[in-house]
Design a protein around this motif. Structure first.
Motif, PDB file in Angstrom:
ATOM      1  N   SER A  72       0.808  -1.212   0.000  1.00  0.00           N
ATOM      2  CA  SER A  72       0.000   0.000   0.000  1.00  0.00           C
ATOM      3  C   SER A  72       0.844   1.265   0.000  1.00  0.00           C
ATOM      4  O   SER A  72       0.314   2.356  -0.086  1.00  0.00           O
ATOM      5  CB  SER A  72      -0.920  -0.005   1.223  1.00  0.00           C
ATOM      6  OG  SER A  72      -0.120   0.041   2.387  1.00  0.00           O
ATOM      7  N   MET A  73       2.172   1.105   0.106  1.00  0.00           N
ATOM      8  CA  MET A  73       3.018   2.291   0.127  1.00  0.00           C
ATOM      9  C   MET A  73       3.244   2.824  -1.278  1.00  0.00           C
ATOM     10  O   MET A  73       3.306   2.070  -2.243  1.00  0.00           O
ATOM     11  CB  MET A  73       4.371   1.963   0.770  1.00  0.00           C
ATOM     12  CG  MET A  73       4.287   1.712   2.269  1.00  0.00           C
ATOM     13  SD  MET A  73       5.896   1.300   2.973  1.00  0.00           S
ATOM     14  CE  MET A  73       6.623   2.938   3.123  1.00  0.00           C
ATOM     15  N   LYS A  74       3.380   4.137  -1.361  1.00  0.00           N
ATOM     16  CA  LYS A  74       3.749   4.777  -2.621  1.00  0.00           C
ATOM     17  C   LYS A  74       5.262   4.654  -2.786  1.00  0.00           C
ATOM     18  O   LYS A  74       6.010   4.817  -1.815  1.00  0.00           O
ATOM     19  CB  LYS A  74       3.372   6.251  -2.611  1.00  0.00           C
ATOM     20  CG  LYS A  74       1.913   6.520  -2.306  1.00  0.00           C
ATOM     21  CD  LYS A  74       1.055   6.329  -3.516  1.00  0.00           C
ATOM     22  CE  LYS A  74      -0.371   6.796  -3.221  1.00  0.00           C
ATOM     23  NZ  LYS A  74      -1.292   6.452  -4.315  1.00  0.00           N
ATOM     24  N   THR A  75       5.717   4.393  -3.993  1.00  0.00           N
ATOM     25  CA  THR A  75       7.148   4.256  -4.235  1.00  0.00           C
ATOM     26  C   THR A  75       7.704   5.529  -4.865  1.00  0.00           C
ATOM     27  O   THR A  75       7.101   6.113  -5.765  1.00  0.00           O
ATOM     28  CB  THR A  75       7.440   3.065  -5.159  1.00  0.00           C
ATOM     29  OG1 THR A  75       6.657   3.197  -6.354  1.00  0.00           O
ATOM     30  CG2 THR A  75       7.073   1.750  -4.486  1.00  0.00           C
ATOM     31  N   VAL A  76       8.837   5.959  -4.333  1.00  0.00           N
ATOM     32  CA  VAL A  76       9.532   7.144  -4.840  1.00  0.00           C
ATOM     33  C   VAL A  76      10.900   6.697  -5.345  1.00  0.00           C
ATOM     34  O   VAL A  76      11.742   6.254  -4.555  1.00  0.00           O
ATOM     35  CB  VAL A  76       9.718   8.210  -3.737  1.00  0.00           C
ATOM     36  CG1 VAL A  76      10.399   9.455  -4.304  1.00  0.00           C
ATOM     37  CG2 VAL A  76       8.380   8.567  -3.086  1.00  0.00           C
ATOM     38  N   ALA A  77      11.121   6.778  -6.649  1.00  0.00           N
ATOM     39  CA  ALA A  77      12.416   6.436  -7.242  1.00  0.00           C
ATOM     40  C   ALA A  77      13.198   7.727  -7.454  1.00  0.00           C
ATOM     41  O   ALA A  77      12.735   8.628  -8.151  1.00  0.00           O
ATOM     42  CB  ALA A  77      12.215   5.704  -8.567  1.00  0.00           C
ATOM     43  N   VAL A  78      14.359   7.815  -6.813  1.00  0.00           N
ATOM     44  CA  VAL A  78      15.183   9.029  -6.912  1.00  0.00           C
ATOM     45  C   VAL A  78      16.364   8.742  -7.821  1.00  0.00           C
ATOM     46  O   VAL A  78      17.128   7.803  -7.589  1.00  0.00           O
ATOM     47  CB  VAL A  78      15.696   9.456  -5.515  1.00  0.00           C
ATOM     48  CG1 VAL A  78      16.568  10.705  -5.616  1.00  0.00           C
ATOM     49  CG2 VAL A  78      14.527   9.683  -4.564  1.00  0.00           C
ATOM     50  N   LEU A  79      16.527   9.558  -8.862  1.00  0.00           N
ATOM     51  CA  LEU A  79      17.657   9.412  -9.778  1.00  0.00           C
ATOM     52  C   LEU A  79      18.884  10.109  -9.212  1.00  0.00           C
ATOM     53  O   LEU A  79      18.809  11.258  -8.766  1.00  0.00           O
ATOM     54  CB  LEU A  79      17.318  10.040 -11.135  1.00  0.00           C
ATOM     55  CG  LEU A  79      18.441   9.995 -12.174  1.00  0.00           C
ATOM     56  CD1 LEU A  79      18.702   8.566 -12.642  1.00  0.00           C
ATOM     57  CD2 LEU A  79      18.127  10.905 -13.363  1.00  0.00           C
ATOM     58  N   LEU A  80      20.012   9.407  -9.242  1.00  0.00           N
ATOM     59  CA  LEU A  80      21.297  10.031  -8.901  1.00  0.00           C
ATOM     60  C   LEU A  80      22.236   9.927 -10.091  1.00  0.00           C
ATOM     61  O   LEU A  80      22.137   8.994 -10.889  1.00  0.00           O
ATOM     62  CB  LEU A  80      21.937   9.325  -7.699  1.00  0.00           C
ATOM     63  CG  LEU A  80      21.206   9.408  -6.357  1.00  0.00           C
ATOM     64  CD1 LEU A  80      21.957   8.588  -5.303  1.00  0.00           C
ATOM     65  CD2 LEU A  80      21.074  10.858  -5.891  1.00  0.00           C
TER      66      LEU A  80
END
Lengths: 201, 201
Positions: free
Chosen positions: A3-11
């Motif tokens: 149920s969690m929202k996923t946050v993909a962070v680009l580095l």
């Protein structure tokens, strides 16, 4: 986790520190609701000229559609706009994400994909000429703290990423929710995305 | 390198993201003048509950007197106040540093060394009772964005670390210098350290 929202962070090498960690702090306060993962083209440690070195997964390991894809800016974008392999991946991940957020010159990377063509967007006003050159078909907004056009959220420079992330939370959960997060991190939120106190254009 | 000021940043498991990277962004803008290095008790990757994982050197490798020693807060401080080995190192490094800065509950770690006894200091107001308990002889300032007492700079919660770091630059280089950095990172600086807009006490 489901149920969690996923946050993909680009580095990428020489990302701007606060472009990344401002939004990550905001999502971090909501760590039971937003699950942050850092990615880079090859994975492993990614460093910047502020001497920060952060661990990351390879972008190839993104195996599902992120709810949010965050693209920071920084001097490294000057190199990465000429990295067609990375731009191709950014395009694919952006297309599959529910929302895409850029901070500062990170907008230049997204502009290079063509996905912002015909859309409203902004970036750091102190690098605006260069950023505009990366996407001649984008409708560049010269005075804005951040801009929303459909699923694309684009912010001005550095701290504007925090304002935009709080603005995203407002859009998702209401203004009181966002204000509560700003208060918890003792941040004076610029609530009006059209108000650009640091604009020079 | 010789003429650069050195900034030693302490990391520990479950540090607060922005407590670290707010000040690091400010010093990062001045990367030709301030040289940042991350340290932890054992060195290597240090993670937090925001899922940030940062590389660090072992504290034993600090071989000179840092100009600035930065101690962040975060939930991890609840564990580390009971880590006598770390408190001993924090005391030694703090004594040898020209300046010591703490953010949020990082003040609790410094208070445990005894070095703040009889000195003015502050911390996050939402954890103030607990922090005060870590240093009963400290003169706790309940309403302050940040407090300066000699070489010790202590800040309120999270974003206050950015305000304090800009305040430090003001003390070192003048107010125009600090305002210029705030403008570059598009941050609305709370210039008055006595003004605590997020105070609840």
């Amino acid at each position: 986790m489901k149920s969690m929202k996923t946050v993909a962070v680009l580095l990428f090498e020489d990302f701007e520190t606060l472009d990344v960690f401002g939004p990550v702090e905001v999502f971090g306060v909501l760590k039971k609701e937003y699950y942050v993962t850092f990615y880079s083209q090859k994975g492993g440690l990614v460093s910047n000229s502020h001497r920060v070195s952060v661990d990351s997964k390879p972008l190839a390991e993104i195996d599902s559609k992120p709810d949010i894809f965050l693209i920071p800016g920084g001097y490294g974008t000057r190199e990465e706009v000429n990295n067609p392999e990375l731009i191709t991946i950014i395009k694919a991940v952006s297309e599959s994400s529910n929302y895409v957020m850029t901070v500062c010159t990170g907008t230049a990377l997204l502009a290079r994909t063509g996905l912002l063509d015909g859309k409203n967007a902004t970036s750091n006003k102190r690098a605006f000429e260069w950023v505009m050159g990366q996407g001649p078909e984008v409708i560049w907004i010269k005075k804005a703290r951040w801009v929303v056009d459909g699923k694309y959220y684009t912010a001005s420079g550095v701290s504007a990423g925090i304002d935009m992330t709080l603005g995203f939370l407002k859009d998702q959960h209401g203004v009181d929710y966002a204000r509560d997060i700003a208060f918890k991190i003792e941040y004076t939120w610029h609530e009006d995305k059209a108000n650009d106190p640091f604009g020079i254009l």
